[in-house]
Design an enzyme around this catalytic site. Structure first.
Site, PDB file in Angstrom:
ATOM      1  N   GLU A   1       0.832  -1.207   0.000  1.00 37.60           N
ATOM      2  CA  GLU A   1       0.000   0.000   0.000  1.00 37.60           C
ATOM      3  C   GLU A   1       0.864   1.253   0.000  1.00 37.60           C
ATOM      4  OE1 GLU A   1      -1.542   1.899   3.417  1.00 37.60           O
ATOM      5  OE2 GLU A   1      -1.253   0.133   4.697  1.00 37.60           O
TER       6      GLU A   1
ATOM      7  N   VAL B   1      -5.436   0.240   2.776  1.00 37.33           N
ATOM      8  CA  VAL B   1      -5.573  -1.214   2.654  1.00 37.33           C
ATOM      9  C   VAL B   1      -6.734  -1.551   1.713  1.00 37.33           C
ATOM     10  CG1 VAL B   1      -6.194  -3.323   3.908  1.00 37.33           C
ATOM     11  CG2 VAL B   1      -4.475  -1.768   4.859  1.00 37.33           C
TER      12      VAL B   1
ATOM     13  N   LYS C   1      -3.638  -1.659  15.531  1.00 37.80           N
ATOM     14  CA  LYS C   1      -3.120  -0.765  16.563  1.00 37.80           C
ATOM     15  C   LYS C   1      -4.128  -0.618  17.679  1.00 37.80           C
ATOM     16  CE  LYS C   1       0.287   2.071  14.483  1.00 37.80           C
ATOM     17  NZ  LYS C   1       0.412   2.898  13.293  1.00 37.80           N
TER      18      LYS C   1
HETATM   19  N1  PSU Z   1      -2.954   1.666  10.556  1.00 41.98           N
HETATM   20  C1  PSU Z   1      -1.623   1.759  10.745  1.00 41.98           C
HETATM   21  N2  PSU Z   1      -0.873   2.387   9.812  1.00 41.98           N
HETATM   22  C2  PSU Z   1      -1.418   2.924   8.671  1.00 41.98           C
HETATM   23  C3  PSU Z   1      -2.829   2.795   8.479  1.00 41.98           C
HETATM   24  C4  PSU Z   1      -3.550   2.163   9.438  1.00 41.98           C
HETATM   25  O1  PSU Z   1      -1.122   1.289  11.741  1.00 41.98           O
HETATM   26  O2  PSU Z   1      -0.697   3.503   7.845  1.00 41.98           O
HETATM   27  C5  PSU Z   1      -3.453   3.314   7.208  1.00 41.98           C
HETATM   28  C6  PSU Z   1      -3.694   2.157   6.225  1.00 41.98           C
HETATM   29  O3  PSU Z   1      -3.543   2.640   4.908  1.00 41.98           O
HETATM   30  C7  PSU Z   1      -5.140   1.806   6.482  1.00 41.98           C
HETATM   31  C8  PSU Z   1      -5.724   3.170   6.731  1.00 41.98           C
HETATM   32  O4  PSU Z   1      -5.775   1.153   5.410  1.00 41.98           O
HETATM   33  O5  PSU Z   1      -4.733   3.855   7.500  1.00 41.98           O
HETATM   34  C9  PSU Z   1      -7.029   3.113   7.475  1.00 41.98           C
HETATM   35  O6  PSU Z   1      -7.590   4.383   7.523  1.00 41.98           O
HETATM   36  P1  PSU Z   1      -9.107   4.547   8.004  1.00 41.98           P
HETATM   37  O7  PSU Z   1      -9.084   4.206   9.459  1.00 41.98           O
HETATM   38  O8  PSU Z   1      -9.420   5.987   7.740  1.00 41.98           O
HETATM   39  O9  PSU Z   1      -9.926   3.615   7.177  1.00 41.98           O
END
Ligand code: PSU
Ligand code: MN
Length: 308
Positions: free
Chosen positions: A31, A112, A165
């Site tokens: 990604e 993702v 996380k």
């Molecule tokens: N979690 C991490 N590192 C990241 C992301 C999530 O520990 O870089 C990024 C990934 O690209 C994931 C996105 O798909 O954040 C999710 O964002 P949202 O919660 O807005 O869907």
């Protein structure tokens, strides 16, 4: 040099990925949101380069996915990777806006969810990342649930991560994955990992101990006609781990800051990640890079096992 593949969709394979596809070699998708919104420069570029190198060392080919000036790139050459790592205004693209960025000729990094869509479109079935998006804490008030979870339920790509996380509600994240029929397999451990830490305090729904076993599991899913993706959780190596209790202090502070600054929508995850880098004085970055490298290695091994 890159070549377009479809007269309809503006999509370009890097030479390396095009050649790998032609000879049926194993490919691992990567990604780009982790590069533009997940880590500061130059650590992000260092990570992107080392992850690609590790995948090649395992006998697979890396395909970093991003939208550059409206073209969906499957594989970035060195110059494009470097430019993306330094780009300031890149959009963060998920299922909702991947097509928008292409239609409007914008530049954007894929989450993702969007990377899975690009990978599936390119016939790539294995993807390595750091952490997935999930159900945020207090989601019962904010309704903030990452589109990554729905994507895992519908798009047939194996996603290798280091768990979720603890800025997220991990039990709720696992519940949603179970409801949506997404297998969650922890590699070589009975406990589900929490990104910087090897132990989230939760039992993993499933455990497998070899890339071959993961490939075989996927083959049986295919034979049964079960579509959708699966999540492989790969615990961070012990020597790079930051213990859960220690991270929890920083996470609580980052969440307070987000509330104070009234952060909402797609800014939430990047805001929290940036806050944590500062709160830990950059220490979390070292762990973050180590775990992505670890995931790239396992993803490549799975990709190799799938073509064997
Ligand atoms: N979690 C991490 N590192 C990241 C992301 C999530 O520990 O870089 C990024 C990934 O690209 C994931 C996105 O798909 O954040 C999710 O964002 P949202 O919660 O807005 O869907
Ligand atoms: Mn969200």
């Amino acid at each position: 040099m890159t070549r377009p593949v479809s007269p309809l969709l503006p999509m370009q394979y890097s030479d390396e990925v095009a050649a790998a596809k032609a000879r049926g070699a194993p490919i691992v998708a990567l990604e780009s949101t982790i590069i533009t919104h997940g880590m500061p420069y130059p650590g992000n570029l260092e990570m992107a380069r080392s992850v690609e190198r590790i995948i090649r060392e395992q006998g697979a080919v890396p395909a970093t996915i991003a939208v550059i000036d409206g073209v969906l790139h499957i594989g970035l050459d060195e110059a494009k990777l470097e430019a993306l790592a330094q780009t300031q205004g890149a959009m963060k693209l998920s299922r909702a806006d991947l097509a928008f960025a292409i239609a409007e000729r914008r530049t954007g990094a894929t989450t993702v969810a969007a990377t899975m869509i690009g990978a599936a479109r390119a016939g790539i079935t294995v993807f390595a990342t750091g952490g997935i998006g999930g159900v945020h804490r207090k989601a019962e008030e904010t309704f903030d649930i990452s589109a990554d979870l729905d994507e895992l339920s519908r798009t047939g790509v194996i996603v290798v991560c280091a768990g979720a996380k603890a800025i997220l509600d991990i039990p709720k994240t696992l519940e949603v994955l179970e409801t949506r029929g997404v297998p969650v397999v922890t590699y070589d451990s009975p406990v589900f990992p929490a990104f910087w830490s090897r132990d989230s305090g939760l039992k993993s729904p499933l455990t497998l101990n070899s890339p071959a076993a993961i490939a075989n599991f996927q083959k049986v899913r295919d034979q049964l006609g079960i579509d959708g993706g699966m999540l492989i959780a790969n615990p961070v190596p012990e020597e790079d781990e930051i213990p859960r209790d220690e991270m929890e202090i920083y996470i609580a502070r980052a969440l307070d800051n987000a509330e104070r600054d009234e952060v909402a929508g797609k800014s939430v995850t990047p805001y929290l990640l940036d806050n944590l880098f500062h709160l830990t004085d950059g220490r979390s970055l070292k762990t973050n890079i180590a775990l992505v490298e670890n995931n790239a290695r396992l993803a490549a091994e799975i990709a190799v096992a799938l073509v064997d």
